[in-house]
Design an enzyme around this catalytic site. Sequence first.
Site, PDB file in Angstrom:
ATOM      1  N   CYS A  84       0.881  -1.361   0.065  1.00 37.25           N
ATOM      2  CA  CYS A  84       0.116   0.006   0.021  1.00 37.25           C
ATOM      3  C   CYS A  84       0.903   1.497   0.091  1.00 37.25           C
ATOM      4  O   CYS A  84       0.589   2.103  -0.704  1.00 37.25           O
ATOM      5  CB  CYS A  84      -1.015  -0.056   1.264  1.00 37.25           C
ATOM      6  N   HIS A 145      -1.715   6.973   4.891  1.00 38.03           N
ATOM      7  CA  HIS A 145      -0.361   6.047   4.931  1.00 38.03           C
ATOM      8  C   HIS A 145       0.597   6.360   3.995  1.00 38.03           C
ATOM      9  O   HIS A 145       1.341   5.540   3.570  1.00 38.03           O
ATOM     10  CB  HIS A 145      -0.915   4.465   4.580  1.00 38.03           C
ATOM     11  N   ASP A 351      -5.560  -0.731  -4.520  1.00 34.60           N
ATOM     12  CA  ASP A 351      -4.063  -0.340  -4.529  1.00 34.60           C
ATOM     13  C   ASP A 351      -3.182  -1.550  -4.784  1.00 34.60           C
ATOM     14  O   ASP A 351      -1.942  -1.085  -5.214  1.00 34.60           O
ATOM     15  CB  ASP A 351      -3.631   0.372  -3.233  1.00 34.60           C
ATOM     16  N   LYS A 376      -1.001 -10.035  -2.976  1.00 36.47           N
ATOM     17  CA  LYS A 376      -0.175  -8.821  -2.093  1.00 36.47           C
ATOM     18  C   LYS A 376       1.322  -9.119  -1.683  1.00 36.47           C
ATOM     19  O   LYS A 376       1.572 -10.125  -1.134  1.00 36.47           O
ATOM     20  CB  LYS A 376      -1.070  -8.435  -0.866  1.00 36.47           C
TER      21      LYS A 376
END
Length: 590
Positions: A84, A145, A351, A376
């Site tokens: 992310c 973030h 994302d 991921k």
Amino acid sequence: MLKVTLLHYRRCLLLALSSCLLWNTFGLTTAMDSKPNIVLFLADDLGIGDVGCYGNNTIRTPNIDRLARGGVKLTQHIAAAPLCTSSRAAFLTGRYPIRSGMASSNRYRALQWNAGSGGLPANETTFARLLQQQGYTTGLIGKWHQGVNCESFNDHCHHPLNHGFDYFYGMPFTLLNNCQENKPPELDVALQAKLWLYSQIIIIAVITLTTGKLTGLISIRWKIIACFTLVGCLFFISWYSSYGFVQHWNCILMRNHDVTEQPMRLERTASLMLKEAVSFIKRNRYGPFLLFVSFLHVHTPLFTTAKFLGKSHHGLYGDNVEEMDWMVGKILDSLDKEGLENHTFIYFASDHGGHLEAQDGSAQLGGWNGIYKGGKGMGGWEGGIRVPGVFRWPGVLPAGTVVDEPTSLMDIYPTVVHLAGGILPQDRVIDGRNLMPLLQGRTQRSEHEFLFHYCGSYLHAVRWHQKDSGAIWKAHYVTPVFHPLGAGACYGKGICLCFGEGVAHHEPPLLFDLSRDPSEAKPLSADTEPLFDTVIERIGRAIEEHRRTLTPVPEQLSLYNVVWKPWLQPCCGTFPFCWCDKEGDSTQNL
């Protein structure tokens, strides 16, 4: 008299027909000449296989699906990074994260604390900043973030308001299991286990020395035992003061520069985010505005309101996806209510790919990446970087269109700057490309010839879109070592690594033709592919050319920048007594 009337009637009819033709001819131009409102939806950890319009027929996503029916769906939409922090940095700046220092060379590939000193550098220009300069009111609702502070607890050098957003409401960090009571910790689990072990060893040593001294079995001075005890206490405090209070330090909500909830109350977060998004649209309905809705969904701990619990066929994860889709629908309804549907450019994406290793026993808490390998955290495999990508702008973008060309999340940057009438920065490399010609059907080919797939700061794979043949070649130079072997993910580690013993290097690289093998199941070789050597040589030259465009920059995710620094901690009280609830019962059913 009758002849004059008929002649007049014909003239009126011709005039009406001419008006219709002129509208059809120039209506699109008129729409394009004005500055549209822009709404960007970005999900967190959503897999491409989790959405109905991408083939899922068990998780209900009617609102995302209607965006696709009314607009353009991308089938090869690629994130610039598989995690992310770096992916979102690329999204905001239109640049590979290695250019801004938002790519890591260590095992910490995302920001770990609100009180870290790393983040999106102030000299990076986001699309929000450029749209702000074009008269847009810019807002961010949800996850950031990208860091908060640099040197003091309120310098806010990395804060959204320092990067072109006029309004911010949301989490400066990201959701974690630590944000919910009775969930296993998610932050630095292996390190915490070691620290607990060392602390227990120190305690046992102190007890043993004290007992030995009292019984006369050990000859040691009390001063030494006291010093050893003091060192042990300091060691324990040094790490437990951060890891023992993750919920207070990281799980907070902010409105602009002010902390409003510390820790946040997850049971009302979705309602607050939705309320803020709808309110922003209403306040700025006379536009133009940019609204970036950065969902906290569907990251663990998957906190879902009671209205959606148990409603899907995919457990808690499916419930969370369906709640997010409902929120998308409510925001679209708000645009319709304000009469803005035809004057708003809308985008929906994730994302990066779904988190395969997110599990609770036999329950899958991460997304599904369809036919694509990996997920991921994996820099090269498609499952980690190929994401949903949907656009809608009625009257400008053709409805029901599918674009099967390589595109990137970085492309949003030049696209929205173009729509706002802005000019791209000329003092830096912008890796994204304006998508409007492709979305409108004015061109059939993506401008991207090569896309570079990084895992942290390590180049793992390269994609070559061979324009003359239409082939899409992908060469993997480094791939993660799955754990257990052959499992398809790094279940034994929580997430795959980018370097060291956690990866395998390939010489020659693994080569796939994604146009024939999108699942990356059968690597090609010189024996099976006549163009093998030619393709590898051309990709090698592209890597050399790409690396010549890179310049050294400070690494924002260095170990120093990601560690917890108490003097940088956002706090709504007097540190360390950080507790507040300024939202009260402000949420309402929407």
